[in-house]
Structures are given as structure tokens and as C-alpha cells.
Design a protein around this motif. Structure first.
Motif, PDB file in Angstrom:
ATOM      1  N   LEU A 113       0.818  -1.206   0.000  1.00  0.00           N
ATOM      2  CA  LEU A 113       0.000   0.000   0.000  1.00  0.00           C
ATOM      3  C   LEU A 113       0.858   1.266   0.000  1.00  0.00           C
ATOM      4  O   LEU A 113       0.551   2.236  -0.702  1.00  0.00           O
ATOM      5  CB  LEU A 113      -0.934  -0.005   1.211  1.00  0.00           C
ATOM      6  CG  LEU A 113      -2.010  -1.100   1.212  1.00  0.00           C
ATOM      7  CD1 LEU A 113      -2.836  -1.038   2.481  1.00  0.00           C
ATOM      8  CD2 LEU A 113      -2.904  -0.987  -0.006  1.00  0.00           C
ATOM      9  N   VAL A 114       1.945   1.252   0.774  1.00  0.00           N
ATOM     10  CA  VAL A 114       2.840   2.410   0.802  1.00  0.00           C
ATOM     11  C   VAL A 114       3.507   2.594  -0.552  1.00  0.00           C
ATOM     12  O   VAL A 114       3.598   3.712  -1.082  1.00  0.00           O
ATOM     13  CB  VAL A 114       3.892   2.245   1.916  1.00  0.00           C
ATOM     14  CG1 VAL A 114       4.973   3.324   1.796  1.00  0.00           C
ATOM     15  CG2 VAL A 114       3.232   2.318   3.286  1.00  0.00           C
ATOM     16  N   GLU A 115       3.955   1.497  -1.136  1.00  0.00           N
ATOM     17  CA  GLU A 115       4.617   1.605  -2.437  1.00  0.00           C
ATOM     18  C   GLU A 115       3.647   2.073  -3.520  1.00  0.00           C
ATOM     19  O   GLU A 115       4.005   2.863  -4.400  1.00  0.00           O
ATOM     20  CB  GLU A 115       5.225   0.272  -2.838  1.00  0.00           C
ATOM     21  CG  GLU A 115       6.018   0.384  -4.133  1.00  0.00           C
ATOM     22  CD  GLU A 115       6.757  -0.892  -4.459  1.00  0.00           C
ATOM     23  OE1 GLU A 115       7.970  -0.833  -4.627  1.00  0.00           O
ATOM     24  OE2 GLU A 115       6.092  -1.933  -4.541  1.00  0.00           O
ATOM     25  N   ASN A 116       2.372   1.591  -3.468  1.00  0.00           N
ATOM     26  CA  ASN A 116       1.373   2.057  -4.417  1.00  0.00           C
ATOM     27  C   ASN A 116       1.171   3.562  -4.308  1.00  0.00           C
ATOM     28  O   ASN A 116       1.033   4.261  -5.319  1.00  0.00           O
ATOM     29  CB  ASN A 116       0.040   1.340  -4.166  1.00  0.00           C
ATOM     30  CG  ASN A 116      -0.070   0.065  -4.994  1.00  0.00           C
ATOM     31  OD1 ASN A 116       0.851  -0.293  -5.720  1.00  0.00           O
ATOM     32  ND2 ASN A 116      -1.180  -0.618  -4.859  1.00  0.00           N
ATOM     33  N   ALA A 117       1.130   4.048  -3.060  1.00  0.00           N
ATOM     34  CA  ALA A 117       0.938   5.487  -2.850  1.00  0.00           C
ATOM     35  C   ALA A 117       2.087   6.279  -3.467  1.00  0.00           C
ATOM     36  O   ALA A 117       1.874   7.298  -4.136  1.00  0.00           O
ATOM     37  CB  ALA A 117       0.820   5.776  -1.358  1.00  0.00           C
ATOM     38  N   VAL A 118       3.315   5.809  -3.260  1.00  0.00           N
ATOM     39  CA  VAL A 118       4.488   6.501  -3.805  1.00  0.00           C
ATOM     40  C   VAL A 118       4.521   6.402  -5.325  1.00  0.00           C
ATOM     41  O   VAL A 118       4.878   7.358  -6.021  1.00  0.00           O
ATOM     42  CB  VAL A 118       5.778   5.914  -3.194  1.00  0.00           C
ATOM     43  CG1 VAL A 118       7.016   6.517  -3.850  1.00  0.00           C
ATOM     44  CG2 VAL A 118       5.809   6.154  -1.692  1.00  0.00           C
ATOM     45  N   LYS A 119       4.098   5.238  -5.835  1.00  0.00           N
ATOM     46  CA  LYS A 119       4.201   4.974  -7.266  1.00  0.00           C
ATOM     47  C   LYS A 119       3.219   5.816  -8.087  1.00  0.00           C
ATOM     48  O   LYS A 119       3.548   6.266  -9.183  1.00  0.00           O
ATOM     49  CB  LYS A 119       3.950   3.485  -7.511  1.00  0.00           C
ATOM     50  CG  LYS A 119       4.093   3.051  -8.960  1.00  0.00           C
ATOM     51  CD  LYS A 119       3.887   1.539  -9.060  1.00  0.00           C
ATOM     52  CE  LYS A 119       4.053   1.055 -10.482  1.00  0.00           C
ATOM     53  NZ  LYS A 119       3.867  -0.402 -10.603  1.00  0.00           N
ATOM     54  N   HIS A 120       2.027   6.045  -7.539  1.00  0.00           N
ATOM     55  CA  HIS A 120       0.970   6.673  -8.327  1.00  0.00           C
ATOM     56  C   HIS A 120       0.722   8.138  -7.985  1.00  0.00           C
ATOM     57  O   HIS A 120      -0.178   8.750  -8.571  1.00  0.00           O
ATOM     58  CB  HIS A 120      -0.341   5.886  -8.158  1.00  0.00           C
ATOM     59  CG  HIS A 120      -0.281   4.495  -8.688  1.00  0.00           C
ATOM     60  ND1 HIS A 120      -0.329   4.206 -10.034  1.00  0.00           N
ATOM     61  CD2 HIS A 120      -0.156   3.303  -8.058  1.00  0.00           C
ATOM     62  CE1 HIS A 120      -0.245   2.897 -10.211  1.00  0.00           C
ATOM     63  NE2 HIS A 120      -0.135   2.325  -9.033  1.00  0.00           N
ATOM     64  N   LYS A 155      -0.061  11.472 -10.408  1.00  0.00           N
ATOM     65  CA  LYS A 155       0.878  11.907 -11.424  1.00  0.00           C
ATOM     66  C   LYS A 155       0.141  12.201 -12.730  1.00  0.00           C
ATOM     67  O   LYS A 155      -0.861  11.565 -13.053  1.00  0.00           O
ATOM     68  CB  LYS A 155       1.941  10.837 -11.648  1.00  0.00           C
ATOM     69  CG  LYS A 155       2.835  10.616 -10.435  1.00  0.00           C
ATOM     70  CD  LYS A 155       3.871   9.541 -10.699  1.00  0.00           C
ATOM     71  CE  LYS A 155       4.788   9.348  -9.482  1.00  0.00           C
ATOM     72  NZ  LYS A 155       5.786   8.288  -9.713  1.00  0.00           N
ATOM     73  N   ALA A 156       0.641  13.177 -13.475  1.00  0.00           N
ATOM     74  CA  ALA A 156      -0.008  13.564 -14.742  1.00  0.00           C
ATOM     75  C   ALA A 156      -0.033  12.403 -15.715  1.00  0.00           C
ATOM     76  O   ALA A 156      -1.033  12.138 -16.382  1.00  0.00           O
ATOM     77  CB  ALA A 156       0.716  14.764 -15.340  1.00  0.00           C
ATOM     78  N   VAL A 213       0.025  -6.231  -9.243  1.00  0.00           N
ATOM     79  CA  VAL A 213       0.282  -6.609  -7.861  1.00  0.00           C
ATOM     80  C   VAL A 213      -0.371  -5.544  -6.984  1.00  0.00           C
ATOM     81  O   VAL A 213      -1.180  -4.778  -7.450  1.00  0.00           O
ATOM     82  CB  VAL A 213       1.803  -6.747  -7.632  1.00  0.00           C
ATOM     83  CG1 VAL A 213       2.124  -7.312  -6.254  1.00  0.00           C
ATOM     84  CG2 VAL A 213       2.405  -7.638  -8.693  1.00  0.00           C
ATOM     85  N   GLY A 214      -0.077  -5.445  -5.734  1.00  0.00           N
ATOM     86  CA  GLY A 214      -0.644  -4.392  -4.900  1.00  0.00           C
ATOM     87  C   GLY A 214      -2.000  -4.762  -4.358  1.00  0.00           C
ATOM     88  O   GLY A 214      -2.165  -5.772  -3.684  1.00  0.00           O
ATOM     89  N   LEU A 215      -2.996  -3.929  -4.661  1.00  0.00           N
ATOM     90  CA  LEU A 215      -4.337  -4.147  -4.124  1.00  0.00           C
ATOM     91  C   LEU A 215      -4.913  -5.499  -4.530  1.00  0.00           C
ATOM     92  O   LEU A 215      -5.528  -6.188  -3.722  1.00  0.00           O
ATOM     93  CB  LEU A 215      -5.268  -3.025  -4.607  1.00  0.00           C
ATOM     94  CG  LEU A 215      -5.075  -1.653  -3.943  1.00  0.00           C
ATOM     95  CD1 LEU A 215      -5.992  -0.634  -4.589  1.00  0.00           C
ATOM     96  CD2 LEU A 215      -5.354  -1.742  -2.450  1.00  0.00           C
TER      97      LEU A 215
END
Length: 363
Positions: free
Chosen positions: A283-290, A320-321, A329-331
Motif C-alpha cells: 500500500l505504501v509503495e502504491n501510494a508513492v508509485k501513483h 501523477k499527470a 500486484v498491490g491491491l
């Protein structure tokens, strides 16, 4: 509440055999075929069918009313008593009809003694009172309770085997999902890109801040150690996940600095609760990634637990634009784990300002 047992062919076979047995032992049917004989045959067939279905209904009703094993004695007692009385009453009505059909009168019906009596030490037990044959009712109760007792045993055994097969199937599916999760984790984390960024950060730290570089190496090894260990378990404690996410956040903060902020506000009483491993990291990585993360507009991630023992992971929504390509992966990974563990599903909410994921914790 009702109880069902598939006894169609048992009823057809059983009723047929009982009718044949009645024909074989009753001398009345050895007389020439007349209208009276035919009527008596119809009455006997109807009597057999009615008695079977009456007892079947009683047995299934009490089976549904007292389904627990602890209520078995109460269920058997109530079934036996009700079946005996009902079969006796039905038998009396049908014998009256049979007597009237064959003799055309009921004058001597109540004077004849049709049932057995037992005499022990000059004490006689009569199972025939006012033309009611209670011995017949007892025989019916014992017979039908035995027949359906066997059917219940077969059905329950079959259901138990099916549950075992289903449990085994779910274990295999969970094992397959876990193996896939291991592969996904290795693909996502142990890859050249992740290692390249980490080594770049470490390289700059060695010359600028040796002590910070040493701490970075410790956190990096802690992260990889947890990644490898998480591949061997389905659940981990919240405390362990939080310790890992602190180490992982340290690596991210070395790269993003003040552009990334993590706030963990979880009471220690929830530390023993469990959840699938790497859930927080994904979840943290998804937040940083998107999302965009800058010093002017920092990405704020918050981790809390509500009163319903749900882990809330929220982040400020500043996408991000250019949409980042997701590898699935992720959710999806987290939701699949919860499904395979037969747990309440995570809840995902999105507002204008925040993206929130609620993960049920396991007590």
C-alpha cells in the motif's frame, strides 16, 4: 428451518417391499379375487404409504428442530414418542376402515382383541387399549427411526467428506496464491531497478554521511530479510509489519527526503492482531508509485486502526499527470489473500483529497 434427505428411492423400494410382505403373510389375499379383496389391497397400500410419510415427516421435523449433537437425546425421545402415538392413531383409523370394508359393519370391531399382551408374575401388560394397538406404533417408530438414522449417517458422512475435500481444495488454492505472492514479491522487490536505486542512495551517503550510510545498510538488510521470511507464512502480526514498514520507509525517505511523510498512530493493544505479510509495504509503495511527491507538495501517508479493528492506510491524493503502468500486484494481491483466507474483504475509498484502504485485522 427444514431438514432434507434424498430418500426417494428408499421410499419407493421400502414401500414396495412392505406391501409385498403384507401380501405374503395375510391369508385374506389367498381368497378368490373379489371387489372386497381389491378394496382391502388398496387400503393396505394406502396404509403403508401414509404410515411411511407420516413417520418421515415427524423424523425430519424433529431433526430440524434439534440439529445439535448435544440435543440428540431430546430429539430421539421426542421423535419416538410422537411417532409411536401418531402411528398408533393412524393405524386405528385405517383398521376401522379396513374392518368396515371387509365386513360391512363395525359392531364387533371394539370387542375383538388384535394385539399382544405380556404376563410376568401374574402381572399383565396390555399394549392394546380401546382398540389402539400401541405395539404396532412402537414397531413403526423403531423401524423408521432406524431407517432414517442410517440415512442421516450416510448423508452426514458424505457432507463431512465434502467439507474435507473443500477444505483441502481451499488449502491448495491458498498455497498456490501464496506461491504466486512469493513470486510477485520477488519480482517487485528483488529486481535491478529497486537495487539500483538503493545502491545509488547508498553511494551518495558513503561520501556525504558515513554514519547515515551504515544505518541505510542496516535498514536495507532488514527489508530484504523480512521479504525472504514473509514468503514462508500466510499471516504476520501487526507489530512485525509496522517494524518492517519503518525500515522500508527509511529507505524511501533517504531517496525522497521531506517530500514523503509517514505517520503511524496505532495503539499497542492492536500489535498482536494479524494480517497478510507485506500488505502495508504494497500500500505504501502504491501510494508513492501513483502520486506526486515533492517538498512543496509532500505525499502524506497515515496508518491508523479504527474501533472496528480495521487497519486504515490513507494517503493524500495527488496523482501523477502521466498514469503509471501497473503490473497487477498491490491491491489485487492483498484482496486475493483475504479471499483465500475467507476473511472480510478490504474496503477501498477515494475522495477528492485522499485514497483510503481499510484492511480487516485478525484477532
Amino acid at each position: 428451518m427444514s431438514y432434507y434427505v434424498n430418500d426417494k428411492w428408499v421410499r419407493i423400494t421400502g414401500i414396495t417391499l412392505l406391501v409385498v410382505a403384507a401380501l405374503a403373510v395375510d391369508d385374506f389375499y389367498r381368497q378368490p379375487l373379489t371387489g372386497v379383496v381389491f378394496v382391502k389391497f388398496l387400503i393396505d397400500v394406502g396404509s403403508t404409504i401414509a404410515t411411511w410419510h407420516l413417520n418421515r415427516t415427524i423424523i425430519l421435523r424433529f431433526k430440524a428442530r434439534f440439529p445439535k449433537n448435544s440435543e440428540q437425546l431430546k430429539r430421539l425421545s421426542a421423535t419416538f414418542l410422537t411417532s409411536t402415538l401418531s402411528s398408533t392413531a393412524l393405524s386405528w383409523c385405517l383398521r376401522v376402515l379396513d374392518y368396515w370394508a371387509t365386513k360391512g359393519t363395525l359392531t364387533q370391531f371394539f370387542e375383538e382383541d388384535h394385539a399382544m399382551s405380556f404376563t410376568i408374575n401374574n402381572w399383565t401388560l396390555r399394549l392394546y387399549v380401546y382398540s389402539f394397538d400401541f405395539l404396532y406404533g412402537i414397531q413403526c417408530a423403531i423401524f423408521f427411526m432406524s431407517v432414517y438414522g442410517i440415512l442421516f449417517f450416510i448423508k452426514d458422512s458424505s457432507a463431512y467428506r465434502n467439507r474435507l475435500k473443500q477444505a483441502e481444495k481451499e488449502r491448495e488454492e491458498l498455497r498456490a496464491a501464496h506461491l504466486q505472492s512469493q513470486l510477485d514479491a520477488l519480482k517487485q522487490h528483488v529486481n535491478p531497478h529497486f537495487l539500483f536505486n538503493s545502491l545509488n542512495s547508498l553511494s551518495s551517503l558513503i561520501s556525504e554521511d558515513p554514519k547515515q550510510a551504515e544505518l541505510f545498510v542496516d535498514k536495507l538488510s532488514e527489508v530484504y530479510r523480512y521479504l525472504l521470511r514473509s514468503n514462508q507464512q500466510h499471516l504476520t502480526t501487526l507489530e512485525t509489519e509496522l517494524q518492517f514498514i519503518n525500515a522500508y520507509y527509511h529507505l524511501l525517505q533517504t531517496r525522497y527526503g521531506a517530500a514523503l511523510q509517514l505517520d503511524v498512530a496505532v495503539h499497542e493493544s492492536y500489535f498482536p492482531y494479524q494480517l497478510p505479510p507485506l500488505s502495508l509495504q504494497l500500500l505504501v509503495e502504491n501510494a508513492v508509485k501513483h502520486n506526486v511527491a515533492s517538498v512543496k507538495h509532500p505525499l502524506h501517508i497515515q496508518i491508523t486502526v479504527d474501533r472496528q479493528a480495521r487497519l486504515l492506510v490513507s494517503n493524500t491524493l495527488q496523482r501523477k499527470a502521466s498514469r503509471v503502468l501497473s503490473n497487477g500486484v498491490g491491491l489485487t494481491n492483498i484482496i486475493a489473500k483475504y479471499q483465500m483466507l475467507s476473511l472480510p474483504q478490504p474496503i477501498i475509498e477515494e475522495t477528492e483529497a485522499q485514497f483510503i484502504v481499510m484492511l480487516p485485522l485478525i484477532a
